[in-house]
Write a protein that holds these residues in place. Structure first.
Motif, short mmCIF file in Angstrom:
data_model
loop_
_atom_site.label_atom_id
_atom_site.label_comp_id
_atom_site.label_asym_id
_atom_site.label_seq_id
_atom_site.Cartn_x
_atom_site.Cartn_y
_atom_site.Cartn_z
N UNK A 142 69.09 71.20 39.21
CA UNK A 142 70.50 71.50 38.53
C UNK A 142 71.06 72.81 39.16
N UNK A 143 72.14 72.83 39.89
CA UNK A 143 72.93 74.01 40.54
C UNK A 143 73.89 74.33 39.63
N UNK A 144 74.04 75.84 39.26
CA UNK A 144 74.98 76.42 38.21
C UNK A 144 75.67 77.64 38.97
N UNK A 145 76.88 77.72 38.90
CA UNK A 145 77.53 78.92 39.53
C UNK A 145 78.11 79.68 38.24
N UNK A 184 72.53 79.79 40.25
CA UNK A 184 71.17 79.53 39.55
C UNK A 184 70.78 78.10 40.06
N UNK A 185 69.72 77.94 40.54
CA UNK A 185 69.09 76.55 40.88
C UNK A 185 67.94 76.43 39.91
N UNK A 186 68.00 75.43 38.97
CA UNK A 186 67.22 75.20 37.87
C UNK A 186 66.17 73.77 38.26
N UNK A 187 65.16 73.54 37.62
CA UNK A 187 64.23 72.38 37.46
C UNK A 187 64.86 71.55 36.37
#
Length: 529
Positions: free
Chosen positions: A34-37, A61-64
């Motif tokens: 998951x990528x979040x700006x 942020x890059x999340x598993x």
């Protein structure tokens, strides 16, 4: 030596905390990432702005997806506009940018290597990238804002679509995409606000993982109590209390949130203040009344509320609480308001307050201190550290800047015996320069006992009498010897491997550190010695 803060407990933790207020989010089913700006906000409020120099709160942020662990956290100079996972490679394309406020649309195309965490800024020259979309494993379609709005009243409604081809996007280096490759005619473009969709997605992902998500940002103040409880003031919350178990005991909500905490002398209540930003309503700007409240630390009940005509900073010192009005105009009185056992009364005129020159919150102060300009026409010049005597009379101690040719901005401070230790920055026409930030210890007569120069402004400072703990906007945390200013220990703050920065800091009665972070968390840290 390295300062090793062992994070014993995190208050206010939650998924996606590292990115702050989300602007957009995407899920990649192939990689299950998951990528979040998002945006953590500025390190600035009406009572202080000096630490905002060179700061950017924009994060990717890059999340598993399984467990929501933060794998990568990237700082961006500009707001995030677009996120696109490569269809095959471990690569994330990020379009960023904004209008500079006067002429240009600036930004970057960032390529984040998901296997290593390396980041490439791929455009030769700054351009706002409104959209990034992979057409295939070799082709990336970009929509860019016009370079500027000179003679173009429709610039905010236009975009230039260009397709960039590379055989191997992993091999693209810094500034490798030339301006000629981006040349394309202008066409109508709609700028989408995807923040609502991003908030819903993050809430759903958190629920699926058995967790709760909500936005927490900027813990402006943190205090420890003798019984182990922790108080905080942050965006959207006037004040809150956490139990040693990690459970939030109570919270007082507010439209803007608390900015300072000042415990009463008997420890049963705490004063806090909330600034008020102007908001557009019905075609005009409106500002609600400032809020200053005294809250019971036992149950969070609001005991009394003050509504002064203007926002004010809380000034600590002895058994009294002092309000210093913000702003002010030249040649118009800006009088302190004194609150003590005899009730409120009007204090002396200390002149206007501006967010760069006059912040001077002193921890452990036995009497109130303030920075006061001696020239009514130029209150930012010739500032003196001034103490308020028991009868309310201001007494000048020494010039704030000990270097005649340097103009110093204000910053956090603490009292140690018959001396003050304080942080600040040196004004320069081209912005903060290397070595332009400092921490200094001076006797109450003004003699410099030591000084410690750094490259980043301090956000918070406290001491246990032997060590001075200083938090910086860079995310660094330093421990200085209180006697000679030598650097004992130094580290960069992390939570579960992801970097963060302290916005507030205090030494708890039990001796450990409490750190309020820009991403809305409170860290209880024991410090290795």
């Amino acid at each position: 030596m390295t300062l090793v803060p062992f994070v014993r407990r995190v208050f206010g933790d939650g998924p996606f905390a590292e990115v702050g207020e989300p602007a957009l989010a995407v899920v990649d089913d192939r990689s299950r990432l998951v990528a979040v700006g998002g945006d953590l906000g500025h390190l600035q409020w009406s009572g202080s702005a000096a630490a905002d120099s060179k700061w950017t709160g924009h994060r990717i942020g890059v999340y598993e997806r399984d467990g929501l662990r933060c794998r990568h956290l990237v700082r961006s100079r500009y707001p995030v506009q677009s996120l696109a996972f490569h269809p095959v490679l471990p690569l994330l394309a990020v379009g960023t940018g904004r209008y500079d406020g006067g002429y240009s649309f600036e930004g970057e195309l960032l390529l984040i290597h998901l296997d290593t965490g390396d980041v490439v800024s791929a455009l030769r020259y700054p351009r706002e990238v409104l959209s990034a979309e992979w057409l295939s494993r070799t082709e990336l379609r970009l929509v860019l804002a016009p370079c500027d709005d000179w003679d173009n009243p429709h610039a905010r409604e236009q975009g230039h679509a260009a397709v960039i081809a590379r055989t191997d996007w992993r091999a693209v280096g810094q500034k490798a995409i030339e301006a000629e490759e981006l040349a394309a005619p202008a066409e109508p473009t709609v700028r989408m606000d995807l923040s609502g969709e991003a908030r819903r997605l993050l809430a759903d992902l958190a629920t699926a993982a058995g967790r709760h998500w909500s936005v927490r940002r900027r813990v402006w103040a943190v205090e420890g109590l003798a019984d182990g409880r922790v108080l905080g003031a942050l965006d959207g919350t006037l004040a809150e209390s956490w139990l040693p178990s990690g459970e939030r005991q109570w919270a007082v909500e507010d439209e803007e949130g608390g900015r300072q905490l000042l415990l009463s002398s008997d420890g049963t209540s705490v004063w806090t203040n909330a600034e008020r930003q102007g908001r557009r309503k019905g075609g005009r700007w409106e500002t609600s009344a400032p809020r200053i409240a005294r809250i019971s630390v036992d149950d969070g009940q609001v005991l009394e509320t003050l509504s002064p005509d203007v926002c004010a900073v809380l000034v600590a010192g002895g058994n009294r609480m002092v309000l210093r009005p913000l702003g002010g105009r030249r040649k118009h009185p800006a009088r302190l308001m004194l609150f003590d056992l005899d009730g409120p009364r009007t204090g002396p005129d200390v002149g206007p307050f501006d967010v760069f020159n006059h912040p001077f919150p002193v921890r452990g102060a036995r009497r109130p201190y303030a920075l006061v300009g001696m020239d009514p026409d130029k209150p930012h010049r010739d500032k003196w550290v001034t103490a308020l005597d028991a009868d309310g009379t201001p007494r000048r101690l020494f010039p704030h800047s000990w270097v005649p040719e340097e103009h110093h901005f204000g910053g956090p401070a603490a009292e140690i015996g018959q001396s003050l230790v304080y942080a600040g920055t040196v004004h320069h026409g081209h912005g903060l320069q290397p070595g332009g930030a400092y921490v200094v210890r001076r006797s109450l007569s003004g003699a410099v006992q030591w000084e410690h120069r750094t490259d980043h402004p301090a956000t918070a400072l406290d001491t246990d009498g032997k060590t001075v703990y200083v938090a910086y906007s860079s995310g660094a945390l330093a421990a200085l010897d209180a006697d000679d200013g030598s650097l004992r220990r130094h580290t960069h703050l992390e939570v579960d491997g992801a970097p963060t920065a302290a916005l507030s800091l205090s030494v708890a009665p039990q001796g450990h550190l409490l750190v309020g972070t820009v991403d809305g968390r409170i860290l209880e840290c024991s410090v290795g010695r």
